[in-house]
Design a protein around this motif. Structure first.
Motif, PDB file in Angstrom:
ATOM      1  N   ASP A  21       0.868  -1.186   0.000  1.00 11.98           N
ATOM      2  CA  ASP A  21       0.000   0.000   0.000  1.00 11.98           C
ATOM      3  C   ASP A  21       0.907   1.238   0.000  1.00 11.98           C
ATOM      4  O   ASP A  21       1.571   1.528   0.995  1.00 11.98           O
TER       5      ASP A  21
ATOM      6  N   SER B 110      -3.038   5.740  -5.214  1.00 10.29           N
ATOM      7  CA  SER B 110      -4.338   6.413  -5.159  1.00 10.29           C
ATOM      8  C   SER B 110      -4.181   7.912  -5.320  1.00 10.29           C
ATOM      9  O   SER B 110      -3.176   8.489  -4.902  1.00 10.29           O
TER      10      SER B 110
ATOM     11  N   SER C  35      -6.264   9.778  -3.762  1.00 10.95           N
ATOM     12  CA  SER C  35      -6.925  10.326  -2.573  1.00 10.95           C
ATOM     13  C   SER C  35      -5.984  11.195  -1.761  1.00 10.95           C
ATOM     14  O   SER C  35      -6.369  12.268  -1.284  1.00 10.95           O
TER      15      SER C  35
ATOM     16  N   ARG D 171     -12.503   8.738  -5.930  1.00  6.88           N
ATOM     17  CA  ARG D 171     -12.389   7.261  -5.868  1.00  6.88           C
ATOM     18  C   ARG D 171     -11.594   6.766  -7.065  1.00  6.88           C
ATOM     19  O   ARG D 171     -12.098   6.052  -7.942  1.00  6.88           O
TER      20      ARG D 171
HETATM   21  C1  LIG Z   1      -2.940   3.633   4.564  1.00  6.89           C
HETATM   22  C2  LIG Z   1      -4.138   3.806   3.707  1.00  6.89           C
HETATM   23  N1  LIG Z   1      -4.321   2.976   2.675  1.00  6.89           N
HETATM   24  C3  LIG Z   1      -5.382   3.087   1.860  1.00  6.89           C
HETATM   25  C4  LIG Z   1      -6.327   4.064   2.065  1.00  6.89           C
HETATM   26  C5  LIG Z   1      -7.523   4.101   1.142  1.00  6.89           C
HETATM   27  O1  LIG Z   1      -7.603   5.268   0.467  1.00  6.89           O
HETATM   28  P1  LIG Z   1      -8.491   5.395  -0.862  1.00  6.89           P
HETATM   29  O2  LIG Z   1      -9.412   4.233  -0.939  1.00  6.89           O
HETATM   30  O3  LIG Z   1      -9.181   6.679  -0.712  1.00  6.89           O
HETATM   31  O4  LIG Z   1      -7.497   5.353  -1.973  1.00  6.89           O
HETATM   32  C6  LIG Z   1      -6.192   4.959   3.124  1.00  6.89           C
HETATM   33  C7  LIG Z   1      -7.209   5.999   3.366  1.00  6.89           C
HETATM   34  O5  LIG Z   1      -7.256   6.681   4.339  1.00  6.89           O
HETATM   35  C8  LIG Z   1      -5.063   4.832   3.968  1.00  6.89           C
HETATM   36  O6  LIG Z   1      -4.865   5.661   4.989  1.00  6.89           O
END
Ligand SMILES: Cc1ncc(COP(=O)(O)O)c(C=O)c1O
Length: 393
Positions: free
Chosen positions: A202, A234, A236, A245
């Protein structure tokens, strides 16, 4: 009757009986949602009505896939691996659901040997643990102590006592923002491969650094790490656009095909306007640098206001201050009740490691995601709260 299990639901429950203090504007510090500037103009493309009347193109547009490849090459030097087909890519609807699907697909690969395990960090992003449980796997947690030390990951594999379906790594870590060096990434690749597990990395905070630029698994994947792997990215955090998303994963062709086959039949594909906006965002590094600078200023503010607090530590990456407190639930209630600050108790994001140590207990996760005025106000209130004598709620 048992209570809610999700971190945000538990927090709501924790403060349910407490009104915010009168006269103080409540400040949300529990959520990693960056409000560090004006929305990127690329999002204007979402207004193209025509694209919303069509089913999304499976696998995303050619323009979007080119934007992923361009960024992966600029950021991690992954151009040759992509061009040769050693690494494949696939859009994801953000990374949360894709993480859970990647874990579920890894669990489904396991044949025999007892209940599969998923090795993952603690503290953790909840989707790892909930995703593993939903797929019928046990979570086995490792706790990274020294930065860059993969020994805890190596030890968690035999401790699982059965087949390991996936090894999950978060780099930079969340919530502590630790950056794993390339050698550690190589080591976890070797550990996962030796266990016959899928390595799930991740990297959603990879561009939200305030110290050095984190390496990515794709920077080392070519260096003879033979096992299956998926790396998740991502917009995000990178573009402060969690509502879009939009993310993608990259990995060995078989693992990516496994995800793509599943998601294209059963999952969510990005609508055309989202693909267009995402392609523009992955192609631009300027707005990312501006967001990073704003994040850095928030950490400077935290240094200025909180450096004297016991256990204060500026993170190398990410949005979160991971602050030691005597009791995280008591402090979360007190911060809300007396100071109008909503912060996440660390225990809602953690579980015990193999030694029985739960690293979330006694920590608050505090998101440094606001504009400078609001951030100064929040951190000034926090400093004041820490300086006055603790009154348990
Ligand atoms: C460590 C981590 N991984 C994954 C995500 C998922 O984020 P998203 O689905 O918005 O890409 C988050 C969201 O807060 C996160 O903090």
């Amino acid at each position: 009757m048992s209570g809610p299990t999700g971190a945000f639901a538990r927090l709501r429950q924790l403060v349910r009986d407490l009104p915010a203090p009168p006269g103080l504007e409540p400040i949300q510090l529990q959520l990693g949602e960056a409000r560090l500037g004006t929305p990127p103009p690329e999002l204007a493309q979402l207004g193209a009505a025509e694209g919303w009347t069509r089913y999304p193109q499976l696998g995303g547009s050619a323009e979007l896939r080119a934007a992923y490849s361009g960024w992966l090459d600029r950021r991690f030097g992954a151009g040759p691996a992509l061009a040769s087909g050693r690494v494949a890519i696939e859009p994801t609807p953000g990374s949360k659901q894709a993480l859970a699907v990647a874990i579920a697909l890894a669990v489904a690969r396991v044949r025999g040997g007892g209940e599969p395990a998923v090795v993952m960090p603690t503290p953790f992003y909840p989707a790892y643990r909930v995703g593993a449980a939903a797929a019928g796997a046990r979570a086995v947690h490792y706790r990274l102590t020294g930065e860059g030390d993969a020994a805890a990951v190596a030890a968690a594999v035999p401790a699982a006592g059965g087949p390991v379906a996936a090894v999950v790594v978060c780099n930079p870590g969340s919530p502590r923002g630790e950056i794993l060096p390339p050698e550690t990434l190589r080591q976890v690749g070797r550990i996962a491969a030796a266990a016959g597990a899928v390595l799930v990395v991740d990297e959603c905070y990879t561009d939200s650094y305030t110290a050095r630029r984190p390496p990515g698994y794709l920077s080392v994947a070519d260096q003879a790490v033979p096992g299956p792997f998926l790396v998740l990215h991502s917009l995000s955090k990178r573009s402060a656009a969690p509502g879009l998303r939009s993310g993608f994963l990259a990995g060995d062709p078989a693992s990516v095909a496994g995800y793509a086959d599943y998601n294209r039949e059963c999952g969510v594909s990005s609508p055309q306007p989202v693909c267009a906006a995402a392609a523009a965002l992955w192609s631009d590094d300027g707005h990312v640098a501006r967001l990073r600078a704003a994040l850095g200023r928030n950490w400077d503010l935290a240094d200025e206001l909180l450096a004297g607090l016991p256990g204060y530590r500026r993170a190398d990456a990410g949005f979160f201050l991971w602050l030691p407190v005597p009791d995280d639930e008591v402090w979360a209630r007190r911060l809300w009740r007396d100071h109008g600050l909503l912060a996440m108790p660390g225990r809602y994001l953690s579980a015990p490691d193999q030694d029985g140590v739960d690293p979330g207990i006694g920590h608050l996760r505090i998101a440094l995601v606001h504009d400078p005025d609001r951030m100064r106000e929040a951190l000034t209130r926090l400093r004041h709260a820490a300086q006055v004598e603790e009154v348990p709620a």
